[in-house]
Motif scaffolding. Structure first.
Motif, short mmCIF file in Angstrom:
data_model
loop_
_atom_site.label_atom_id
_atom_site.label_comp_id
_atom_site.label_asym_id
_atom_site.label_seq_id
_atom_site.Cartn_x
_atom_site.Cartn_y
_atom_site.Cartn_z
N TYR A 41 0.94 -1.57 0.11
CA TYR A 41 0.02 -0.06 0.19
C TYR A 41 0.66 1.43 -0.43
O TYR A 41 0.16 2.86 0.36
N VAL A 103 -11.41 2.35 1.24
CA VAL A 103 -12.59 1.87 -0.03
C VAL A 103 -12.44 3.34 -1.39
O VAL A 103 -13.41 4.52 -0.26
N GLY A 104 -12.34 3.27 -2.34
CA GLY A 104 -12.33 4.59 -2.85
C GLY A 104 -11.55 5.89 -3.07
O GLY A 104 -10.41 5.43 -2.58
N TYR A 105 -12.75 6.61 -2.98
CA TYR A 105 -11.77 8.39 -2.53
C TYR A 105 -12.61 8.82 -1.49
O TYR A 105 -13.33 9.54 -2.03
N TYR A 109 -9.34 12.08 2.85
CA TYR A 109 -8.50 10.62 3.35
C TYR A 109 -7.32 11.29 3.31
O TYR A 109 -7.10 12.77 2.41
N TYR A 155 -2.02 1.30 -7.55
CA TYR A 155 -2.06 0.57 -8.07
C TYR A 155 -1.40 -0.71 -8.16
O TYR A 155 -0.35 -0.66 -8.72
N THR A 280 -9.50 -0.79 -3.59
CA THR A 280 -8.90 0.17 -3.71
C THR A 280 -8.10 0.08 -6.26
O THR A 280 -9.10 0.84 -6.62
#
Length: 500
Positions: A41, A103-105, A109, A155, A280
């Motif tokens: 991560y 999770v997601g954006y 964050y 990614y 993600t």
């Protein structure tokens, strides 16, 4: 090969390519192989820099790409050890699982300190003398809203440009003159496939995006970089270089599309394309898939599948899927979840008449990689049978759901071979899949290209795979590839694999 660092990383910094549980602590004697695995991560570990670039001054990889006009402060500490973790290092069962990204954006964050964000972004240390973004009430930057996106994201262990970011591409330390210089080198390579390949391999996915963006402005034909490659190369070299230009995210979008296009499903390709993805990763993949094909990833995949396996992939393609255990879970709760999952797996298969497929699917797809590795170890200790064998007993080995579950489990299950027991399961799986493309009569070049491409974008993954390959087959991966390929294609694959 450089010597391992003298200080081992703590358990909280282990990752998917770290050795499995139960291995002795500490590094091997000098000269023995070791892995420099990536973080799942966070940015690549200390000492790594893109080809042709020196390591960052602090010994950590420096993010190279931020939006134009933003200042990228030098990272002070990514939490990385002073050197790459060792293949034989394991500090015992971890009570501190890797922290998952959100999770997601989500609004609000804050990335880890030193990550890819403008100075003043919450969580980003400021630098004396460098203006910070003014903060709105509550300490949140004005840009921080539900629609705010950082310029770069991770990614599959690789730093890429965020496809949702609308501020354009810019490079810290990569000047306009350097960009033009690289474009001129590409143009001057002309029909020399080996020279052209070497230039494109060394760019890396982020610089590649910038060069591709600028390339049409530096030739009379307004030709894109991809068009240039198609005109100057052919065959396997052309296919590989086009993959490099696409980069890891867009390449995976094409893999998914290829796996479900036409009649039937290419099950193996679909498994490899998405089963290892975090929520993600899936959110990013879904975003680009929608942009290109005007259809959600989940809908595209589910409409090509039927029966039980459709349920499994429905879980996998959900970007809101929650991975357990959650960050900062107490050791007691970690142990409780582990014990419950071991019992649930048994009671969903061998411990009952019939199989509760959905329960097994959910455990397999809603757990962190570290937890799955511990789960496979504990299950075998308690029931005297590996999870992979239980899956074959309950699902067979030819059904798509069986193949998908085995793909997941083979990336988490410690090898039963004594000489491989201290090698990360993911690295073993990657090494064996590469060998599968070359064994027997003829080489499966399309699969070989795909597997080398996807591994080389994360150098830690590639290095771990190379070490695992040597441990299994007692020869280097580069030597094996050299024996199966020739000419410019051989040179290109060897450049992506890197030195032995």
């Amino acid at each position: 090969m450089s010597q391992p660092p003298s200080q081992a990383p703590p358990p909280s910094q282990q990752n998917a390519y770290a050795p499995p549980p139960g291995q002795p602590q500490g590094y091997p004697p000098a000269g023995q192989p070791y892995y420099p695995p990536p973080s799942q991560y966070y940015p690549p570990t200390a000492g790594y820099a893109p080809p042709g670039q020196p390591p960052y001054a602090q010994g950590s990889y420096a993010p190279q790409y931020v939006p134009s006009g933003y200042y990228q402060a030098p990272p002070t500490n990514y939490g990385a050890p002073p050197g790459p973790p060792n293949a034989n290092y394991y500090a015992g069962p971890s009570s501190s699982y890797p922290q998952q990204p959100p999770v997601g954006y989500q609004a609000g964050y804050a990335p880890p300190p030193g990550a890819y964000a403008p100075a003043g972004y919450p969580g980003q240390p400021t630098t004396p003398g460098v203006p910070s973004m003014p903060l709105a009430p509550g300490g949140v930057a004005p840009e921080m809203s539900a629609s705010f996106e950082p310029p770069t994201v991770l990614y599959r262990d690789t730093i890429i440009h965020n496809p949702k970011y609308s501020g354009g591409l810019a490079v810290v330390g990569y000047t306009k003159d350097q960009i033009v210089h690289d474009i001129n080198r590409i143009n001057k390579a002309a029909g020399d496939e080996k020279k052209l390949s070497a230039i494109l391999v060394e760019l890396g996915p982020l610089k590649m995006d910038v060069v591709a963006q600028e390339f049409p402005n530096h030739n009379n034909k307004n030709e894109s970089l991809a068009q240039h490659v198609v005109r100057k190369t052919s065959g396997h070299v052309e296919k590989t270089l086009l993959g490099l230009i696409e980069g890891p995210l867009r390449y995976d979008v094409e893999l998914v599309r290829s796996s479900i296009a036409g009649l039937g499903t290419n099950e193996s390709l679909l498994n490899e394309a998405i089963l290892d993805h975090t929520p993600t990763d899936i959110a990013l993949l879904d975003y680009v898939y929608r942009q290109k094909f005007n259809k959600s990833l989940a809908h595209a995949v589910s409409s090509d599948l039927s029966g039980n396996v459709a349920k499994l992939f429905k879980f996998v393609t959900d970007p809101n899927r929650e991975l357990l255990p959650a960050p900062n879970t107490s050791p007691e709760e970690l142990q409780k979840l582990l014990d419950n999952d071991v019992d649930d797996l048994y009671n969903s298969g061998p411990g009952r008449i019939g199989t509760n497929e959905e329960k097994i699917y959910k455990i397999s797809t809603h757990r962190t990689h570290e937890h799955l590795t511990n789960l496979c170890t504990r299950y075998k200790q308690k029931h005297r049978k590996p999870v992979s064998e239980m899956i074959r007993d309950e699902f067979g080995s030819s059904n798509h759901d069986a193949k998908a579950l085995l793909f997941i489990v083979n990336g988490a299950e410690i090898s039963h071979h004594a000489h491989l027991a201290n090698v990360a399961p993911l690295a073993l799986r990657d090494a064996e899949s590469l060998e599968d493309t070359m064994k027997g009569l003829g080489t499966k070049n399309t699969l070989l290209i795909m597997r080398v491409l996807r591994a080389q974008w994360s150098r830690g993954r590639m290095e771990a795979t190379k070490q695992a390959y040597y441990r299994i087959y007692e020869k280097s991966l580069a030597r094996r590839v050299k024996g199966e390929t020739s000419g410019a294609f051989e040179d290109l694959l060897l450049a992506m694999i890197g030195p032995s």
